[in-house]
Design a protein around this motif. Structure first.
Motif, PDB file in Angstrom:
ATOM      1  N   TYR A  66     -14.844  -7.767 -11.264  1.00 38.34           N
ATOM      2  CA  TYR A  66     -14.158  -6.469 -11.371  1.00 38.34           C
ATOM      3  C   TYR A  66     -14.917  -5.573 -12.359  1.00 38.34           C
ATOM      4  O   TYR A  66     -15.154  -4.396 -12.093  1.00 38.34           O
ATOM      5  N   TRP A  95      -3.270  -0.754 -18.999  1.00 36.45           N
ATOM      6  CA  TRP A  95      -2.832  -0.994 -17.625  1.00 36.45           C
ATOM      7  C   TRP A  95      -1.319  -0.753 -17.496  1.00 36.45           C
ATOM      8  O   TRP A  95      -0.868  -0.055 -16.595  1.00 36.45           O
ATOM      9  N   CYS A 121      -0.440  -5.163  -5.367  1.00 35.54           N
ATOM     10  CA  CYS A 121      -0.896  -3.835  -4.949  1.00 35.54           C
ATOM     11  C   CYS A 121       0.205  -2.787  -5.101  1.00 35.54           C
ATOM     12  O   CYS A 121       1.300  -2.942  -4.548  1.00 35.54           O
TER      13      CYS A 121
HETATM   14  C1  HEM Z   1      -3.941  -2.884   3.734  1.00 34.94           C
HETATM   15  C2  HEM Z   1      -3.994  -2.187   2.627  1.00 34.94           C
HETATM   16  C3  HEM Z   1      -4.168  -2.765   1.247  1.00 34.94           C
HETATM   17  C4  HEM Z   1      -4.496  -4.037   0.849  1.00 34.94           C
HETATM   18  C5  HEM Z   1      -4.786  -5.259   1.720  1.00 34.94           C
HETATM   19  C6  HEM Z   1      -4.522  -4.029  -0.596  1.00 34.94           C
HETATM   20  C7  HEM Z   1      -4.763  -5.147  -1.373  1.00 34.94           C
HETATM   21  C8  HEM Z   1      -4.641  -5.171  -2.759  1.00 34.94           C
HETATM   22  C9  HEM Z   1      -4.710  -6.355  -3.567  1.00 34.94           C
HETATM   23  C10 HEM Z   1      -4.929  -7.772  -3.061  1.00 34.94           C
HETATM   24  C11 HEM Z   1      -4.537  -5.969  -4.854  1.00 34.94           C
HETATM   25  C12 HEM Z   1      -4.483  -6.895  -6.078  1.00 34.94           C
HETATM   26  C13 HEM Z   1      -5.821  -7.027  -6.754  1.00 34.94           C
HETATM   27  C14 HEM Z   1      -5.802  -8.081  -7.841  1.00 34.94           C
HETATM   28  O1  HEM Z   1      -4.807  -8.763  -8.042  1.00 34.94           O
HETATM   29  O2  HEM Z   1      -6.833  -8.230  -8.497  1.00 34.94           O
HETATM   30  C15 HEM Z   1      -4.400  -4.534  -4.869  1.00 34.94           C
HETATM   31  C16 HEM Z   1      -4.256  -3.775  -6.003  1.00 34.94           C
HETATM   32  C17 HEM Z   1      -4.209  -2.404  -6.004  1.00 34.94           C
HETATM   33  N1  HEM Z   1      -4.111  -1.586  -4.895  1.00 34.94           N
HETATM   34 FE1  HEM Z   1      -4.074  -2.174  -2.990  1.00 34.94          FE
HETATM   35  N2  HEM Z   1      -4.238  -2.760  -1.028  1.00 34.94           N
HETATM   36  C18 HEM Z   1      -4.004  -1.962   0.053  1.00 34.94           C
HETATM   37  C19 HEM Z   1      -3.654  -0.621   0.039  1.00 34.94           C
HETATM   38  C20 HEM Z   1      -3.561   0.160  -1.084  1.00 34.94           C
HETATM   39  C21 HEM Z   1      -3.146   1.543  -1.107  1.00 34.94           C
HETATM   40  C22 HEM Z   1      -2.705   2.356   0.113  1.00 34.94           C
HETATM   41  C23 HEM Z   1      -3.236   1.958  -2.415  1.00 34.94           C
HETATM   42  C24 HEM Z   1      -2.913   3.302  -3.013  1.00 34.94           C
HETATM   43  C25 HEM Z   1      -2.091   4.137  -2.494  1.00 34.94           C
HETATM   44  C26 HEM Z   1      -3.691   0.826  -3.204  1.00 34.94           C
HETATM   45  C27 HEM Z   1      -3.931   0.855  -4.548  1.00 34.94           C
HETATM   46  C28 HEM Z   1      -4.090  -0.283  -5.328  1.00 34.94           C
HETATM   47  C29 HEM Z   1      -4.167  -0.251  -6.781  1.00 34.94           C
HETATM   48  C30 HEM Z   1      -4.182   0.992  -7.653  1.00 34.94           C
HETATM   49  C31 HEM Z   1      -4.237  -1.580  -7.209  1.00 34.94           C
HETATM   50  C32 HEM Z   1      -4.269  -2.093  -8.634  1.00 34.94           C
HETATM   51  C33 HEM Z   1      -2.822  -2.364  -9.058  1.00 34.94           C
HETATM   52  C34 HEM Z   1      -2.664  -2.938 -10.461  1.00 34.94           C
HETATM   53  O3  HEM Z   1      -3.464  -3.770 -10.877  1.00 34.94           O
HETATM   54  O4  HEM Z   1      -1.671  -2.543 -11.085  1.00 34.94           O
HETATM   55  N3  HEM Z   1      -3.859  -0.241  -2.365  1.00 34.94           N
HETATM   56  N4  HEM Z   1      -4.454  -4.061  -3.577  1.00 34.94           N
END
Ligand code: HEM
Length: 453
Positions: A83, A102, A397
């Protein structure tokens, strides 16, 4: 589905790969991460360790252990080098940051992702999909990955930032592709060549980051001059309990994070879904039948979501087989105990959704695309983290509900209007970069759906 082995059945002796063999395995891990992870599970089971000097990498592939890391003991882990190597793009945005920063930013952004807000974003997703479909004709061939990327980038920028980037959607996609390739090459070479080294992929990637920064600055400027009721305007005026506001750099990092994380993943989910439907005509027919009978001649709105269960199951099954976020990793921030294993500060842990989602202990006929398996609430019956396309725990997410809404409505509209077939003789290769995308796009022919109701 067979029962999961309980945590007490783990052996405390971890198969450890050391010495020259460890270097060879790490190189293999960098070059072919998916194949390596699959082989590792076949050979060693749920847990293995690669040990080179003071570097220790644990590979955990049992849901119970993954749930410990992501949920129960999340406070003992931080984001790791894979990351941190993305800091040149995402800065200290939500995906990369840890600790108080965060927590503060997640609290500030969460109100933009309530059910009410997501229902309001649905109209944007439908309008943009309808606009795209109005330019498509039966008989055409299109690169579906490129189309889905342009669609989802428009939706996210209009929904969250109140800005229309139709003019730059293609350039944004190209810049993102260069960044994905740069990261892929970095992992291929075990992060040996930092971003400042003038390798061809670094030069292209760094140029792309500059370009995306300009797009992001432009988006922020537009909203600063005419605030509206969107996430970006709210972030611009948001004040924390102590009255402090986001600095310009913090704001830029969050906009970039949402712009990229918020469209690339959903675009990949839709792309892999259309590929799987082309390979599984029976599922495609069922989907068309559902969407045509519910929507008839009209576009959907958010109230249609509960009437589209098959559409949702198709997406869930597609993200099981082709998870857009295909692997996660962490670094141990504080000595801790995961199951029977004592992990020292600095140890890296890694687990792959690609592998866990294809585990025959949890999914019968795991390699088959069977949307029906999600009937009768399978998700709630599975062990936690046997299926985790959106991660789990506090770092789950933030856009999960947003992307499920967007993907379901867009897929329903696509399937209602067209039948998709793969252009023959094209190589469809995986590019496991930050996300799992097709290496050379996916070309598909559009046809009018012709089914009997
Ligand atoms: C099929 C669609 C999506 C998938 C498969 C996905 C998958 C993920 C995963 C697995 C994480 C966790 C990462 C970790 O634990 O290290 C994550 C975090 C995140 N995703 Fe998504 N995501 C998707 C769509 C979106 C959308 C639409 C947005 C924004 C509108 C978004 C914004 C974020 C953000 C900002 C994080 C960080 C959250 C945090 O650590 O508080 N994602 N996503």
């Amino acid at each position: 589905m067979t029962a999961a082995p309980s945590s007490s059945s783990y052996s405390t002796k971890v198969p450890t790969i050391k010495g020259l063999s460890a270097i060879r395995q790490l190189l293999k891990f960098s070059r072919e991460p998916i194949k390596f992870s699959e082989q590792c599970v076949q050979e060693y089971g749920d847990v293995a360790k690669i040990s080179i000097g003071s570097t220790q990498v644990y590979l955990f592939h049992h849901p119970d252990l993954i749930a410990e890391i992501l949920s129960k003991q999340n406070q003992h882990f931080i984001k790791d080098i894979s990351y941190r190597s993305l800091a040149g793009i995402f800065g200290n945005g939500l995906l990369l940051s840890d600790g108080d920063l965060w927590q503060r930013h997640r609290r500030l952004m969460q109100p933009a992702f309530t059910q009410e807000r997501i229902a309001a974003y649905a109209a944007t997703a439908v309008e943009d999909t309808a606009q795209m479909l109005s330019t498509w004709k039966a008989g055409e061939v299109r690169d579906i990955h490129q189309e889905m990327s342009q669609l989802t980038v428009k939706v996210i920028t209009r929904a969250l930032f109140g800005v229309d980037i139709t003019q730059t959607a293609l350039e944004t996609g190209e810049a993102l592709e260069a960044i994905m390739l740069q990261y892929y090459h970095k992992t291929q070479t075990g992060f040996l060549f930092p971003s400042w080294m003038p390798t061809p992929s670094n030069l292209r990637g760094n140029q792309a980051i500059k370009h995306l920064n300009k797009i992001v600055d432009n988006i922020i400027e537009q909203r600063r001059h005419s605030p509206q009721d969107d996430l970006l305007s709210n972030l611009l005026s948001a004040q924390d309990e102590d009255g402090s506001q986001l600095s310009i750099n913090e704001l830029r990092d969050e906009v970039m994070t949402l712009l990229l994380a918020g469209h690339e993943t959903t675009a990949n989910a839709l792309t892999w879904t259309l590929m799987l439907l082309a390979q599984n005509p029976e599922a495609a027919t069922n989907l068309t039948r559902e969407t045509q009978s519910i929507l008839k001649g009209r576009d959907p709105d958010v109230t249609d979501l509960p009437q589209l269960p098959y559409t949702e199951m198709v997406l869930k099954e597609s993200m099981r087989l082709y998870p857009p976020a295909w692997a996660l990793s962490r670094e141990v921030a504080q000595d801790c105990q995961i199951g029977p294993y004592s992990l020292k500060k600095g140890t890296a842990v890694y687990f792959s959704q690609w592998v866990v989602h294809r585990d025959a202990r949890f999914f019968k006929n795991p390699e088959q695309f069977l949307p029906e398996r999600w009937q009768d609430n399978l998700e709630n019956k599975l062990p936690r983290c046997a299926y985790f396309p959106f991660g789990a725990g506090p770092r789950v997410c933030i856009g999960k509900a947003f992307s499920m809404m967007e993907a379901t409505l867009s897929l329903a509209m696509l399937a209602k209007q067209f039948h998709f077939t793969l252009v023959p003789d094209q190589a469809i290769e995986l590019l496991p970069s930050i996300t799992l995308r097709p290496k050379q796009g996916i070309k598909m022919s559009l046809e009018s759906p012709n089914i009997r109701h």
